[in-house]
Design a protein around this motif. Structure first.
Motif, PDB file in Angstrom:
ATOM      1  N   GLY A  16       0.799  -1.220   0.000  1.00 56.58           N
ATOM      2  CA  GLY A  16       0.000   0.000   0.000  1.00 56.58           C
ATOM      3  C   GLY A  16       0.833   1.271   0.000  1.00 56.58           C
ATOM      4  N   GLY A  17       2.041   1.205  -0.493  1.00 55.61           N
ATOM      5  CA  GLY A  17       2.893   2.384  -0.536  1.00 55.61           C
ATOM      6  C   GLY A  17       4.138   2.128  -1.360  1.00 55.61           C
ATOM      7  N   PRO A  18       4.996   3.158  -1.475  1.00 54.40           N
ATOM      8  CA  PRO A  18       6.184   3.038  -2.329  1.00 54.40           C
ATOM      9  C   PRO A  18       7.226   2.067  -1.763  1.00 54.40           C
ATOM     10  N   VAL A  19       7.963   1.477  -2.687  1.00 58.06           N
ATOM     11  CA  VAL A  19       9.056   0.563  -2.356  1.00 58.06           C
ATOM     12  C   VAL A  19      10.283   1.064  -3.099  1.00 58.06           C
ATOM     13  N   SER A  20      11.420   1.054  -2.432  1.00 51.20           N
ATOM     14  CA  SER A  20      12.638   1.543  -3.084  1.00 51.20           C
ATOM     15  C   SER A  20      13.007   0.639  -4.263  1.00 51.20           C
ATOM     16  N   GLU A  21      13.689   1.237  -5.211  1.00 54.20           N
ATOM     17  CA  GLU A  21      14.128   0.476  -6.386  1.00 54.20           C
ATOM     18  C   GLU A  21      15.043  -0.671  -5.958  1.00 54.20           C
ATOM     19  N   ARG A  22      15.906  -0.408  -5.001  1.00 50.90           N
ATOM     20  CA  ARG A  22      16.836  -1.437  -4.510  1.00 50.90           C
ATOM     21  C   ARG A  22      16.074  -2.614  -3.895  1.00 50.90           C
ATOM     22  N   ALA A  23      15.069  -2.316  -3.061  1.00 51.21           N
ATOM     23  CA  ALA A  23      14.291  -3.393  -2.431  1.00 51.21           C
ATOM     24  C   ALA A  23      13.568  -4.215  -3.495  1.00 51.21           C
ATOM     25  N   GLY A  24      13.016  -3.533  -4.498  1.00 53.22           N
ATOM     26  CA  GLY A  24      12.334  -4.238  -5.579  1.00 53.22           C
ATOM     27  C   GLY A  24      13.280  -5.121  -6.373  1.00 53.22           C
ATOM     28  N   ARG A  25      14.470  -4.608  -6.647  1.00 56.98           N
ATOM     29  CA  ARG A  25      15.474  -5.365  -7.407  1.00 56.98           C
ATOM     30  C   ARG A  25      15.945  -6.582  -6.607  1.00 56.98           C
ATOM     31  N   GLU A  26      16.180  -6.400  -5.319  1.00 61.41           N
ATOM     32  CA  GLU A  26      16.620  -7.514  -4.474  1.00 61.41           C
ATOM     33  C   GLU A  26      15.537  -8.586  -4.364  1.00 61.41           C
ATOM     34  N   MET A  27      14.294  -8.153  -4.268  1.00 62.09           N
ATOM     35  CA  MET A  27      13.192  -9.119  -4.216  1.00 62.09           C
ATOM     36  C   MET A  27      13.127  -9.899  -5.519  1.00 62.09           C
ATOM     37  N   TRP A  28      13.287  -9.201  -6.633  1.00 59.68           N
ATOM     38  CA  TRP A  28      13.242  -9.869  -7.932  1.00 59.68           C
ATOM     39  C   TRP A  28      14.374 -10.893  -8.041  1.00 59.68           C
ATOM     40  N   GLN A  29      15.575 -10.534  -7.589  1.00 58.37           N
ATOM     41  CA  GLN A  29      16.708 -11.464  -7.638  1.00 58.37           C
ATOM     42  C   GLN A  29      16.447 -12.692  -6.773  1.00 58.37           C
ATOM     43  N   GLU A  30      15.783 -12.481  -5.658  1.00 59.68           N
ATOM     44  CA  GLU A  30      15.491 -13.580  -4.730  1.00 59.68           C
ATOM     45  C   GLU A  30      14.390 -14.499  -5.266  1.00 59.68           C
ATOM     46  N   THR A  31      13.388 -13.922  -5.913  1.00 59.73           N
ATOM     47  CA  THR A  31      12.211 -14.701  -6.353  1.00 59.73           C
ATOM     48  C   THR A  31      12.241 -15.057  -7.831  1.00 59.73           C
ATOM     49  N   HIS A  32      13.183 -14.500  -8.574  1.00 63.25           N
ATOM     50  CA  HIS A  32      13.273 -14.721 -10.030  1.00 63.25           C
ATOM     51  C   HIS A  32      11.987 -14.320 -10.752  1.00 63.25           C
ATOM     52  N   GLY A  33      11.286 -13.328 -10.193  1.00 64.62           N
ATOM     53  CA  GLY A  33      10.091 -12.801 -10.841  1.00 64.62           C
ATOM     54  C   GLY A  33       8.856 -13.661 -10.696  1.00 64.62           C
ATOM     55  N   LYS A  34       8.859 -14.596  -9.766  1.00 65.00           N
ATOM     56  CA  LYS A  34       7.688 -15.449  -9.560  1.00 65.00           C
ATOM     57  C   LYS A  34       6.710 -14.720  -8.642  1.00 65.00           C
ATOM     58  N   PRO A  35       5.506 -14.432  -9.136  1.00 65.29           N
ATOM     59  CA  PRO A  35       4.556 -13.614  -8.376  1.00 65.29           C
ATOM     60  C   PRO A  35       4.200 -14.184  -7.006  1.00 65.29           C
ATOM     61  N   HIS A  36       3.935 -15.469  -6.948  1.00 62.64           N
ATOM     62  CA  HIS A  36       3.523 -16.074  -5.679  1.00 62.64           C
ATOM     63  C   HIS A  36       4.629 -15.926  -4.633  1.00 62.64           C
ATOM     64  N   PHE A  37       5.860 -16.209  -5.028  1.00 64.80           N
ATOM     65  CA  PHE A  37       6.981 -16.079  -4.102  1.00 64.80           C
ATOM     66  C   PHE A  37       7.177 -14.618  -3.705  1.00 64.80           C
TER      67      PHE A  37
END
Length: 189
Positions: free
Chosen positions: A157-178
């Motif tokens: 429900g609010g903004p997320v830093s670009e770094r946090a988003g990038r790290e999440m993507w690296q961790e989950t490989h872009g899988k929505p559920h994860f």
């Protein structure tokens, strides 16, 4: 549109969630859900076992006999409603289950929505349903880093830093559920 679909993508990408969304939008259909598994793959008609258990015992079950009996059973259960067969993990179906499901689709007796992770493991008839135009293929791709970040922002429900988003993507490989699970986990921590 009544044709059905083969939903293809890696594990955790959202294939089953997409199939569930199709079912929710298929108002008026009678839905029969089947599951391909490593265990059911080892047995003839393994994925159809729940349906076969509703049929009278008749010795050996030949493919055309099974098709006729399952068609009759499903028509009885569906009444006048059109039939939608949903198959989770179609790449783990045994050849006899694939044969029956394929014939129901090819004869126009049922629409089929199936998920698959590894089409190389699937019975060739699964691909033939798509190649012959009886179902359409939908490839589900991983989220991009920007899409992962956007999903996180919707969850939070609010903004997320670009770094946090990038790290999440690296961790989950872009899988929505994860991505959803890990975002909620980070909030809990």
């Amino acid at each position: 549109g009544g044709r059905g679909a083969l939903i293809v993508g890696p594990s955790g990408i959202g294939k089953t969630a997409l199939a569930r969304a199709v079912v929710e939008g298929a108002r008026g259909y009678y839905v029969e859900t089947l599951y391909g598994t490593e265990v059911s793959r080892r047995s003839p008609y393994g994925a159809l076992a729940p349906l076969l258990s509703e049929l009278p015992l008749s010795g050996t079950l030949k493919p055309m006999h099974a098709l006729q009996q399952i068609h009759t059973l499903l028509r009885r259960k569906a009444g006048t409603a059109p039939l939608l067969i949903v198959v989770d993990d179609a790449d783990d179906l045994d050849e006899f289950s694939v044969l029956v499901i394929s014939q129901l689709a090819r004869r126009g007796d049922a629409a089929v929505v199936a998920t698959a992770t590894d089409l190389l493991r699937a019975d060739p008839e699964v691909l033939s349903l798509w190649a012959d135009g009886f179902i359409q293929r939908i490839d589900v791709e991983p989220l991009t880093p920007a899409q992962s970040r956007s999903l996180m922002e919707r969850i939070l429900g609010g903004p997320v830093s670009e770094r946090a988003g990038r790290e999440m993507w690296q961790e989950t490989h872009g899988k929505p559920h994860f991505t959803m699970l890990m975002t909620k986990e980070q909030v809990n921590r």
